[in-house]
Design a protein around this motif. Sequence first.
Motif, mmCIF file in Angstrom:
data_model
loop_
_atom_site.group_PDB
_atom_site.id
_atom_site.type_symbol
_atom_site.label_atom_id
_atom_site.label_comp_id
_atom_site.label_asym_id
_atom_site.label_seq_id
_atom_site.Cartn_x
_atom_site.Cartn_y
_atom_site.Cartn_z
ATOM 1 N N CYS A 187 -5.726 -4.129 -2.954
ATOM 2 C CA CYS A 187 -4.470 -3.639 -3.532
ATOM 3 C C CYS A 187 -4.526 -2.125 -3.693
ATOM 4 C CB CYS A 187 -4.258 -4.311 -4.893
ATOM 5 S SG CYS A 187 -2.937 -3.582 -5.895
ATOM 6 N N ASP A 188 -3.478 -1.438 -3.252
ATOM 7 C CA ASP A 188 -3.354 0.017 -3.398
ATOM 8 C C ASP A 188 -2.097 0.295 -4.200
ATOM 9 O OD1 ASP A 188 -2.786 2.723 -3.141
ATOM 10 O OD2 ASP A 188 -3.077 2.789 -0.974
ATOM 11 N N GLY A 189 -2.270 0.518 -5.513
ATOM 12 C CA GLY A 189 -1.139 0.854 -6.374
ATOM 13 C C GLY A 189 -0.519 2.164 -5.916
ATOM 14 N N SER A 298 -7.779 0.379 1.950
ATOM 15 C CA SER A 298 -6.531 1.098 1.704
ATOM 16 C C SER A 298 -6.414 2.277 2.656
ATOM 17 C CB SER A 298 -6.515 1.611 0.265
ATOM 18 O OG SER A 298 -7.423 2.700 0.149
ATOM 19 N N ASP A 299 -5.280 2.977 2.582
ATOM 20 C CA ASP A 299 -5.085 4.149 3.438
ATOM 21 C C ASP A 299 -5.837 5.376 2.904
ATOM 22 O OD1 ASP A 299 -3.544 4.723 1.249
ATOM 23 O OD2 ASP A 299 -1.713 5.192 2.369
ATOM 24 N N GLY A 300 -6.655 5.164 1.874
ATOM 25 C CA GLY A 300 -7.582 6.214 1.453
ATOM 26 C C GLY A 300 -8.813 6.296 2.352
ATOM 27 N N LEU A 301 -8.879 5.398 3.331
ATOM 28 C CA LEU A 301 -9.920 5.465 4.368
ATOM 29 C C LEU A 301 -9.225 5.595 5.716
ATOM 30 C CD1 LEU A 301 -11.347 3.804 1.958
ATOM 31 C CD2 LEU A 301 -12.858 2.952 3.735
ATOM 32 N N ARG A 333 -7.900 13.156 -0.828
ATOM 33 C CA ARG A 333 -6.561 13.374 -1.384
ATOM 34 C C ARG A 333 -5.865 12.069 -1.749
ATOM 35 N NH1 ARG A 333 -6.347 13.636 4.119
ATOM 36 N NH2 ARG A 333 -4.907 12.056 4.904
ATOM 37 N N ASP A 334 -6.598 10.968 -1.770
ATOM 38 C CA ASP A 334 -5.992 9.687 -2.150
ATOM 39 C C ASP A 334 -7.094 8.799 -2.742
ATOM 40 O OD1 ASP A 334 -4.179 7.648 -2.505
ATOM 41 O OD2 ASP A 334 -3.842 7.278 -0.352
ATOM 42 N N ASP A 335 -6.658 7.839 -3.570
ATOM 43 C CA ASP A 335 -7.593 6.800 -3.986
ATOM 44 C C ASP A 335 -8.107 6.090 -2.741
ATOM 45 O OD1 ASP A 335 -7.011 7.326 -6.668
ATOM 46 O OD2 ASP A 335 -5.406 5.837 -6.734
ATOM 47 N N ALA A 336 -9.342 5.635 -2.811
ATOM 48 C CA ALA A 336 -9.921 4.908 -1.674
ATOM 49 C C ALA A 336 -10.477 3.583 -2.178
ATOM 50 C CB ALA A 336 -11.020 5.733 -1.020
HETATM 51 MN MN LIG Z 1 -3.292 5.037 -0.952
#
Ligand SMILES: [Mn+2]
Length: 346
Positions: A187-189, A298-301, A333-336
């Motif tokens: 899950c990516d909030g 997630s799109d943090g990777l 630049r994003d949660d991963a």
């Molecule tokens: Mn994200």
Amino acid sequence: MTARRTTEAEDVVWLRSGSALPSAARREGTELARRVGLDEERIAGLRIALTEAATNLQRHAGDGALALRVVRFGDRPAVECLALDSGPGIADPGRALADGVSSAGTLGIGLGAIARLADSFDLYTRQGQGTALLARFTVGDAPEPGAPGGPETAVVAGLTRPISGEQLCGDTWAAHEDAEGVTVMMCDGLGHGPLAARAAEQARAAFRGTALTRPEDLLRHLHSALKGTRGAAVAVARVDLATRRVALCGAGNIAGFVLTGTERVPLLSMPGIVGHQVRTLRTFEADLPTGALLILHSDGLRDRWAPADFPALPRHRPAVVAGHLLWQTGVRRDDAGIVVVKVPPA
Ligand SMILES: [Mn+2]
């Protein structure tokens, strides 16, 4: 209902490489160890292992970090250390692991000591790319699931890292294991910070509280549970141990794929925001052969890489796979967040 085991994202203490790393690692590691009741002798071993891992990062790794956390196998907690770096890699891991060879050059104990002191140890290293090291200190004596001598069950491990400058992470994961299979959620909030973390926490609570295993049913369940939050990208997958098939249903930007040594088989998600707007749900399936991994992140990777970039990585422990991929492909630049599932041989 059959017995079910749940694993979930834990709080991770991220310590970036720098002059204070060894002392910070000892302090944080000792605190975690006392909290879970590791005995003093094992704590002493943990402190030696953390000192050596931290000193390695300082001296050789360039950009590196330690990720420390408590993980649980059923009711048995463990302190886990992942040492992750983008350094030159270890040219001869066999020699570095041998007695008396210190990779740090001072302590004289080196990687071999970490391997001996920890009850679970794994190392992935690639020249020119970096190294991921796992050292785990488990409370009690019985071997953990998936370890040599331990029960042959599926093994799930994940890892999260908040965006630079934040403490809370909006990316999270959770998994249920039962006799028939494994159900896993990534899950990516939306966004980051406290509101993203709240959506993630709500998704985890909803996942924890349901017996649903069909990915599409689960996604609908999470869609209802996330109403009133800012929403999330979510993918849910179910591994069937009898058929060795995996089914995934997702909405929003979560990468899902089966990774073998040579292939990456994608499991697609549909557009949408779970909790807000999900129009069409579709479930995609793939084979999960022995030795292959199911990976959700997630799109943090970044996901533009080929299996050949990480040769032999699927042979390693899921925690090492999660750690190495997060460190090597994660963005600041994003949660991963990443979760990795390895199933036992049929
Ligand atoms: Mn994200």
